[in-house]
Design a protein around this motif. Structure first.
Motif, PDB file in Angstrom:
ATOM      1  N   VAL A 148       0.860  -1.183   0.000  1.00  9.60           N
ATOM      2  CA  VAL A 148       0.000   0.000   0.000  1.00  9.60           C
ATOM      3  C   VAL A 148       0.894   1.231   0.000  1.00  9.60           C
ATOM      4  O   VAL A 148       2.042   1.181   0.435  1.00  9.60           O
ATOM      5  CB  VAL A 148      -0.936   0.025   1.224  1.00  9.60           C
ATOM      6  N   SER A 149       0.378   2.329  -0.508  1.00 11.91           N
ATOM      7  CA  SER A 149       1.187   3.542  -0.594  1.00 11.91           C
ATOM      8  C   SER A 149       0.886   4.478   0.568  1.00 11.91           C
ATOM      9  O   SER A 149      -0.226   4.508   1.099  1.00 11.91           O
ATOM     10  CB  SER A 149       0.928   4.259  -1.921  1.00 11.91           C
ATOM     11  N   PHE A 150       1.922   5.231   0.945  1.00  9.97           N
ATOM     12  CA  PHE A 150       1.789   6.276   1.962  1.00  9.97           C
ATOM     13  C   PHE A 150       2.700   7.411   1.521  1.00  9.97           C
ATOM     14  O   PHE A 150       3.866   7.181   1.194  1.00  9.97           O
ATOM     15  CB  PHE A 150       2.199   5.754   3.348  1.00  9.97           C
ATOM     16  N   PRO A 151       2.210   8.637   1.465  1.00  9.20           N
ATOM     17  CA  PRO A 151       3.001   9.743   0.917  1.00  9.20           C
ATOM     18  C   PRO A 151       4.369   9.866   1.568  1.00  9.20           C
ATOM     19  O   PRO A 151       4.506   9.811   2.799  1.00  9.20           O
ATOM     20  CB  PRO A 151       2.136  10.972   1.226  1.00  9.20           C
ATOM     21  N   GLY A 152       5.388  10.016   0.723  1.00  5.04           N
ATOM     22  CA  GLY A 152       6.733  10.256   1.210  1.00  5.04           C
ATOM     23  C   GLY A 152       7.656   9.055   1.196  1.00  5.04           C
ATOM     24  O   GLY A 152       8.840   9.194   1.520  1.00  5.04           O
ATOM     25  N   PHE A 153       7.154   7.888   0.806  1.00 10.99           N
ATOM     26  CA  PHE A 153       7.972   6.690   0.895  1.00 10.99           C
ATOM     27  C   PHE A 153       8.210   6.018  -0.460  1.00 10.99           C
ATOM     28  O   PHE A 153       8.486   4.811  -0.518  1.00 10.99           O
ATOM     29  CB  PHE A 153       7.332   5.680   1.850  1.00 10.99           C
ATOM     30  N   SER A 154       8.134   6.766  -1.539  1.00  8.85           N
ATOM     31  CA  SER A 154       8.250   6.143  -2.863  1.00  8.85           C
ATOM     32  C   SER A 154       9.601   5.468  -3.072  1.00  8.85           C
ATOM     33  O   SER A 154       9.671   4.322  -3.531  1.00  8.85           O
ATOM     34  CB  SER A 154       8.013   7.185  -3.960  1.00  8.85           C
ATOM     35  N   ALA A 155      10.693   6.149  -2.752  1.00  8.33           N
ATOM     36  CA  ALA A 155      12.016   5.570  -2.984  1.00  8.33           C
ATOM     37  C   ALA A 155      12.283   4.407  -2.028  1.00  8.33           C
ATOM     38  O   ALA A 155      12.816   3.367  -2.432  1.00  8.33           O
ATOM     39  CB  ALA A 155      13.094   6.647  -2.838  1.00  8.33           C
ATOM     40  N   TYR A 156      11.904   4.582  -0.773  1.00  3.79           N
ATOM     41  CA  TYR A 156      12.095   3.516   0.212  1.00  3.79           C
ATOM     42  C   TYR A 156      11.307   2.275  -0.190  1.00  3.79           C
ATOM     43  O   TYR A 156      11.830   1.152  -0.182  1.00  3.79           O
ATOM     44  CB  TYR A 156      11.647   4.014   1.587  1.00  3.79           C
ATOM     45  N   ALA A 157      10.045   2.464  -0.549  1.00  3.16           N
ATOM     46  CA  ALA A 157       9.206   1.335  -0.919  1.00  3.16           C
ATOM     47  C   ALA A 157       9.705   0.672  -2.205  1.00  3.16           C
ATOM     48  O   ALA A 157       9.637  -0.557  -2.337  1.00  3.16           O
ATOM     49  CB  ALA A 157       7.758   1.782  -1.081  1.00  3.16           C
ATOM     50  N   ALA A 158      10.211   1.470  -3.138  1.00  3.91           N
ATOM     51  CA  ALA A 158      10.747   0.899  -4.370  1.00  3.91           C
ATOM     52  C   ALA A 158      11.951   0.011  -4.081  1.00  3.91           C
ATOM     53  O   ALA A 158      12.108  -1.072  -4.663  1.00  3.91           O
ATOM     54  CB  ALA A 158      11.133   2.009  -5.343  1.00  3.91           C
ATOM     55  N   ALA A 159      12.807   0.455  -3.155  1.00  5.05           N
ATOM     56  CA  ALA A 159      13.961  -0.361  -2.775  1.00  5.05           C
ATOM     57  C   ALA A 159      13.510  -1.660  -2.117  1.00  5.05           C
ATOM     58  O   ALA A 159      14.042  -2.745  -2.417  1.00  5.05           O
ATOM     59  CB  ALA A 159      14.872   0.422  -1.827  1.00  5.05           C
ATOM     60  N   LYS A 160      12.529  -1.576  -1.236  1.00  5.04           N
ATOM     61  CA  LYS A 160      12.027  -2.781  -0.583  1.00  5.04           C
ATOM     62  C   LYS A 160      11.312  -3.701  -1.572  1.00  5.04           C
ATOM     63  O   LYS A 160      11.354  -4.929  -1.437  1.00  5.04           O
ATOM     64  CB  LYS A 160      11.093  -2.406   0.571  1.00  5.04           C
ATOM     65  N   GLY A 161      10.664  -3.117  -2.572  1.00  6.86           N
ATOM     66  CA  GLY A 161      10.059  -3.936  -3.617  1.00  6.86           C
ATOM     67  C   GLY A 161      11.103  -4.744  -4.364  1.00  6.86           C
ATOM     68  O   GLY A 161      10.881  -5.918  -4.708  1.00  6.86           O
ATOM     69  N   ALA A 162      12.254  -4.129  -4.600  1.00  6.30           N
ATOM     70  CA  ALA A 162      13.343  -4.858  -5.252  1.00  6.30           C
ATOM     71  C   ALA A 162      13.827  -6.015  -4.389  1.00  6.30           C
ATOM     72  O   ALA A 162      14.159  -7.095  -4.897  1.00  6.30           O
ATOM     73  CB  ALA A 162      14.495  -3.895  -5.548  1.00  6.30           C
ATOM     74  N   VAL A 163      13.861  -5.813  -3.083  1.00  5.93           N
ATOM     75  CA  VAL A 163      14.251  -6.883  -2.160  1.00  5.93           C
ATOM     76  C   VAL A 163      13.274  -8.056  -2.271  1.00  5.93           C
ATOM     77  O   VAL A 163      13.685  -9.232  -2.231  1.00  5.93           O
ATOM     78  CB  VAL A 163      14.314  -6.368  -0.713  1.00  5.93           C
ATOM     79  N   GLU A 164      11.996  -7.762  -2.415  1.00  8.26           N
ATOM     80  CA  GLU A 164      11.013  -8.830  -2.523  1.00  8.26           C
ATOM     81  C   GLU A 164      11.223  -9.657  -3.792  1.00  8.26           C
ATOM     82  O   GLU A 164      11.091 -10.892  -3.764  1.00  8.26           O
ATOM     83  CB  GLU A 164       9.610  -8.245  -2.460  1.00  8.26           C
ATOM     84  N   ILE A 165      11.542  -9.012  -4.896  1.00  5.79           N
ATOM     85  CA  ILE A 165      11.824  -9.748  -6.130  1.00  5.79           C
ATOM     86  C   ILE A 165      13.110 -10.546  -5.982  1.00  5.79           C
ATOM     87  O   ILE A 165      13.197 -11.710  -6.406  1.00  5.79           O
ATOM     88  CB  ILE A 165      11.916  -8.784  -7.329  1.00  5.79           C
ATOM     89  N   LEU A 166      14.127  -9.950  -5.374  1.00  9.38           N
ATOM     90  CA  LEU A 166      15.376 -10.670  -5.126  1.00  9.38           C
ATOM     91  C   LEU A 166      15.109 -11.930  -4.300  1.00  9.38           C
ATOM     92  O   LEU A 166      15.699 -12.990  -4.553  1.00  9.38           O
ATOM     93  CB  LEU A 166      16.367  -9.760  -4.405  1.00  9.38           C
ATOM     94  N   THR A 167      14.219 -11.828  -3.323  1.00  2.00           N
ATOM     95  CA  THR A 167      13.880 -12.984  -2.502  1.00  2.00           C
ATOM     96  C   THR A 167      13.359 -14.147  -3.348  1.00  2.00           C
ATOM     97  O   THR A 167      13.736 -15.306  -3.135  1.00  2.00           O
ATOM     98  CB  THR A 167      12.838 -12.589  -1.440  1.00  2.00           C
ATOM     99  N   LEU A 168      12.508 -13.851  -4.312  1.00  2.00           N
ATOM    100  CA  LEU A 168      11.978 -14.898  -5.180  1.00  2.00           C
ATOM    101  C   LEU A 168      13.095 -15.594  -5.950  1.00  2.00           C
ATOM    102  O   LEU A 168      13.118 -16.833  -6.055  1.00  2.00           O
ATOM    103  CB  LEU A 168      10.970 -14.304  -6.164  1.00  2.00           C
ATOM    104  N   TYR A 169      14.012 -14.813  -6.485  1.00  2.12           N
ATOM    105  CA  TYR A 169      15.099 -15.403  -7.272  1.00  2.12           C
ATOM    106  C   TYR A 169      16.059 -16.199  -6.397  1.00  2.12           C
ATOM    107  O   TYR A 169      16.538 -17.273  -6.788  1.00  2.12           O
ATOM    108  CB  TYR A 169      15.829 -14.308  -8.051  1.00  2.12           C
ATOM    109  N   LEU A 170      16.344 -15.692  -5.205  1.00  3.07           N
ATOM    110  CA  LEU A 170      17.198 -16.440  -4.291  1.00  3.07           C
ATOM    111  C   LEU A 170      16.547 -17.759  -3.903  1.00  3.07           C
ATOM    112  O   LEU A 170      17.213 -18.804  -3.836  1.00  3.07           O
ATOM    113  CB  LEU A 170      17.487 -15.608  -3.037  1.00  3.07           C
ATOM    114  N   ALA A 171      15.244 -17.716  -3.613  1.00  9.13           N
ATOM    115  CA  ALA A 171      14.538 -18.938  -3.227  1.00  9.13           C
ATOM    116  C   ALA A 171      14.643 -19.987  -4.328  1.00  9.13           C
ATOM    117  O   ALA A 171      14.844 -21.180  -4.057  1.00  9.13           O
ATOM    118  CB  ALA A 171      13.083 -18.625  -2.911  1.00  9.13           C
ATOM    119  N   ARG A 172      14.503 -19.549  -5.562  1.00 11.62           N
ATOM    120  CA  ARG A 172      14.585 -20.483  -6.687  1.00 11.62           C
ATOM    121  C   ARG A 172      16.002 -21.013  -6.866  1.00 11.62           C
ATOM    122  O   ARG A 172      16.221 -22.222  -7.007  1.00 11.62           O
ATOM    123  CB  ARG A 172      14.118 -19.783  -7.969  1.00 11.62           C
TER     124      ARG A 172
END
Length: 251
Positions: A148-172
């Motif tokens: 979910v979005s909350f004003p002011g956290f676009s860059a932080y959330a984008a970085a954490k989103g990348a971590v979530e994708i990295l997690t999928l690839y590491l798991a595989r």
């Protein structure tokens, strides 16, 4: 044989709580800190008071060139303190936040977030893969702000989103070694994140509390014990998952 977990950024906040929770579950800890040496040693003493072993090592995950040397230090620490050559768990917690709108975010803020939360996690994990035991666990920290979005956290959330994708690839990629990799995504927590904003600003605290089904923001004890449980043998079949721990944030 006791487990050994490496928890980054464990001198304070969620990292500290995670390290202590793992120790309460019977695990030993290597914890890292960037600047809070005295705080880190205090956590070591708390863990030792629980009857577990602990060692604190300095680490700046943004200094990618230093990570192979850090991995050598971990090997030496394992041999010296445990007579072992491998870790059981890696918990990538170290991080910081920035709160700025898209129009106001600077390149330095953006780079700092991605260097810490994405590049640092990627290359630290890479450096420690030879030290991580087959059948081990990796837990990466994300955020409720990737769903979910909350004003002011676009860059932080984008970085954490990348971590979530990295997690999928590491798991595989690491599944063949029996290593599970998951993301834990906390909601708003009362820590010193962003200078303690959620903890110390009543209006912001109330705003986030109003977004949750349980009617309050989180505290560190809502997160660390959950991670300690995830590391247990009963969760050996859980991998590649994003597990949100947010009290039902915006559901």
């Amino acid at each position: 044989m006791n487990t050994i977990s490496l928890v980054t950024g464990a001198s304070r906040g969620l990292g500290r709580n995670t390290a202590l929770s793992i120790a309460r579950h019977g695990g030993d800890i290597i914890l890292t800190y960037r600047s809070g040496a005295e705080q880190a040693q205090a956590v070591v003493q708390e863990i030792q008071g629980l009857g577990r072993k602990a060692v604190a090592l300095p680490l700046d995950v943004t200094e990618v060139g230093s990570l192979p040397t850090f991995a050598d230090t971990v090997r030496h620490t394992l041999t010296t303190h445990w007579g072992r050559s491998s870790l059981d768990h890696l918990i990538n917690n170290a991080g910081h936040g920035e709160m700025a709108g898209v129009a106001e975010t600077t390149e330095a803020q953006f780079d700092g977030l991605f260097d810490t939360h994405v590049k640092g996690v990627f290359f630290l994990t890479q450096a420690l893969l030879p030290v991580l035991a087959d059948g081990g666990r990796i837990v990466n920290f994300s955020s409720g702000l990737t769903r979910v979005s909350f004003p002011g956290f676009s860059a932080y959330a984008a970085a954490k989103g990348a971590v979530e994708i990295l997690t999928l690839y590491l798991a595989r990629e690491l599944g063949g070694r029996g290593i599970t990799v998951n993301t834990v995504a906390p909601g708003a927590i009362e820590t010193d994140f962003l200078g303690g904003a959620v903890r110390d600003m009543p209006d912001l605290n109330a705003q986030f509390a109003g977004m949750t089904a349980l009617g309050r923001v989180g505290v560190p004890d809502d997160i660390g014990p959950m991670i300690a449980s995830l590391l247990g043998p009963e969760h050996r079949w859980v991998t590649g998952q994003r597990i949100e721990v947010s009290g039902g944030q915006v559901i």
